[in-house]
Enzyme design. Structure first.
Site, short mmCIF file in Angstrom:
data_model
loop_
_atom_site.label_atom_id
_atom_site.label_comp_id
_atom_site.label_asym_id
_atom_site.label_seq_id
_atom_site.Cartn_x
_atom_site.Cartn_y
_atom_site.Cartn_z
N LYS A 169 0.85 -1.19 0.00
CA LYS A 169 0.00 0.00 0.00
C LYS A 169 0.89 1.24 0.00
CE LYS A 169 -1.73 2.64 3.01
NZ LYS A 169 -1.73 3.92 2.22
N GLU A 244 9.48 0.84 11.28
CA GLU A 244 10.45 1.94 11.32
C GLU A 244 9.64 3.20 11.52
OE1 GLU A 244 12.02 5.05 10.81
OE2 GLU A 244 12.29 4.66 8.66
N CYS A 278 13.55 10.29 7.75
CA CYS A 278 13.55 9.76 9.12
C CYS A 278 14.92 9.90 9.76
CB CYS A 278 13.13 8.28 9.11
SG CYS A 278 11.42 8.02 8.59
N GLU A 380 9.88 15.11 16.71
CA GLU A 380 10.48 14.95 15.39
C GLU A 380 9.91 16.02 14.46
OE1 GLU A 380 11.32 11.57 11.97
OE2 GLU A 380 9.54 11.38 13.23
#
Length: 476
Positions: A169, A244, A278, A380
């Site tokens: 997906k 992750e 990331c 983040e």
């Protein structure tokens, strides 16, 4: 457009579509089906039906197919790069590099193709055992929007080489290049049902894939909140789960570092893909002896960066991928200013004027004198903002770096081996770079600790995670 690639085709219902928007212009460039649980079910069933035949092929045959697909990706890399820039926003140079990086990943897995290593166990008079690695079955992969092509390679390569079938997906914001690459895998000879691509929102299609009882492994790359929901949905029916979930990578620069090289590393490490990585440098820790010189040189570099539509020549940084990402970036900087938790040294604003009015552009931003407990160091920030903390020594740098809840990557810039050993031993991270940041070749295991997730991608570790041991006990 068919909902599935290489699987049972399922057309979206009338008017059930998702627009794909160019983040540099705001223009709708295409649309894809708004997949639901029904399409996911059809894709999983197609993958389940294809598993027996695919798993019976040799790993060498599967590797050769991946190699052919890599060649097709390299053949079309310019067109694929332009498509990726149009849907994601990154400069064309970065987009074409990412496309070729995907080909490199598939070539790596083709290169290590061979029968999975097994082992024999002698039990003396009680007999002997043979232990082999076998594929899991139907696997699922959920792809993020920031690096959709590289991460597709990370998941497709080991899953298919190991003999599994896969339902993938893509992110709703960036599905187009993923679909094109899936079509190239089909052109390379991938049998029907082995790889199935379903477009749709995470709340419906993603949730249905994570919770499907026929899916034996799920690999997800995305944010921590969604990752927790994925883990809950997966429940006990999964034999394997790779998550992750982002990071807040520290970059530590010591007094003996090569300053010019470290400045270049900070610019690339933070502002590549507009900071939407990331493993980007999200916190910069400078030794107090070199902080002044470093900040001066870094400021000059940022003020010289050219921001604009990624298809234009000589662009250093493109737009953020969406209005939501832009709003989050603006909020992080404004909160820092309002709370007086740092001083904006460069940038700190949304870009306006010709070429910027219809896109999601934000200036490369440098924030100095950041308070150790500032929110911008704890959360983040997925945008082109670099907060800087000055530290008196290595112990302080490590202590401050470890205050984050994340543990994905970290880098240290130094000439001293003892410093390297101390950072490697004490920092909370799944990968530690020395005098570089961001580089993740396909041979190197990649993943995090703490709230950055579980499991590893890349290399033999990833291949192992797509198989399980099966024992034959010979009782003579």
């Amino acid at each position: 457009m068919d909902m599935l690639i290489n699987g049972a085709a399922a057309q979206a219902a009338e008017n059930s579509w998702i627009d794909v928007t160019n983040p540099a212009t705001g223009e709708v460039i295409d649309r894809v089906p708004d997949g639901s649980r029904e399409e996911i079910n059809a894709a999983v069933e197609a993958a389940d039906a294809a598993f027996a035949g695919w798993s019976e092929t040799t790993m060498r045959e599967r590797g050769l197919l991946l190699y052919r697909a890599a060649g097709l990706i390299r053949r079309d890399y310019k067109d694929l790069g332009r498509l990726l820039t149009n849907e994601q926003g990154k400069p064309l140079r970065e987009a074409t590099d990412e496309v070729r990086g995907c080909a490199n990943i598939l070539e790596y897995y083709a290169a290590i193709a061979g029968q999975p290593a097994g082992e024999s166990v002698s039990l003396g008079k009680a007999g002997d055992c043979l232990v082999n690695r076998v594929p899991l079955g139907v696997c699922g992969a959920i792809i993020p929007w920031n690096m959709p092509v590289i991460i597709m390679g990370w998941k497709v390569g080991p899953a298919l080489l190991a003999g599994n079938t896969l339902v993938l997906k893509p992110a709703s914001a960036t599905p187009l290049t993923n679909l094109k690459i899936a079509a190239l895998l089909q052109e390379a000879g991938l049998p029907a049902g082995v790889l199935n691509v379903v477009t749709g929102p995470g709340e419906t299609a993603g949730a249905a894939l994570a919770g499907h009882t026929l899916v034996k492994k799920l690999s997800f790359t995305g944010n921590y909140v969604t990752g927790k929901k994925i883990r809950e949905l997966a429940g006990s029916h999964l034999s394997s789960l790779t998550l992750e979930l982002g990071g807040s990578d520290p970059m530590i620069v010591m007094a003996d570092a090569d300053i010019d090289k470290a400045v270049e590393g900070a610019v690339r490490g933070r502002f590549y893909n507009a900071g939407q990585i990331c493993t980007a440098v999200k916190r910069l820790f400078l030794h107090e002896k070199i902080a002044g010189e470093f900040m001066q040189k870094l400021t000059v570099k940022l003020e010289g960066m050219k921001v604009g539509n990624g298809l234009l020549p000589h662009i250093d940084m493109g737009p953020l991928n969406s209005s939501e990402q832009l709003a989050r970036t603006v909020s992080a900087v404004e909160t820092t200013k309002e709370r007086e938790e740092g001083t904006v040294r460069s940038g700190g604003c949304r870009l306006a004027g010709p070429g910027f009015d219809t896109g999601f552009f934000y200036s490369p931003t440098l924030i100095a004198d950041v308070a150790p407990d500032a929110a911008i160091l704890q959360d983040e920030v997925f945008g082109p903002v670099l907060p800087v903390v000055t530290v008196p020594d290595l112990a302080s740098a490590i202590r401050e770096a470890n205050r984050s809840k994340y543990g994905l990557g970290a880098s240290v810039w130094t000439k001293d081996l003892g410093t390297v050993k101390q950072v490697y031993r004490d920092i909370h991270a799944g990968i530690v770079w020395v005098n570089r940041h961001l580089t993740v070749p396909p041979e190197v295991p990649f993943g995090g600790t703490e709230e950055s997730g579980v499991g590893r991608e890349n290399g033999y570790k990833a291949l192992d995670s797509y198989t399980q041991s099966k024992t034959l006990y010979l009782g003579w």
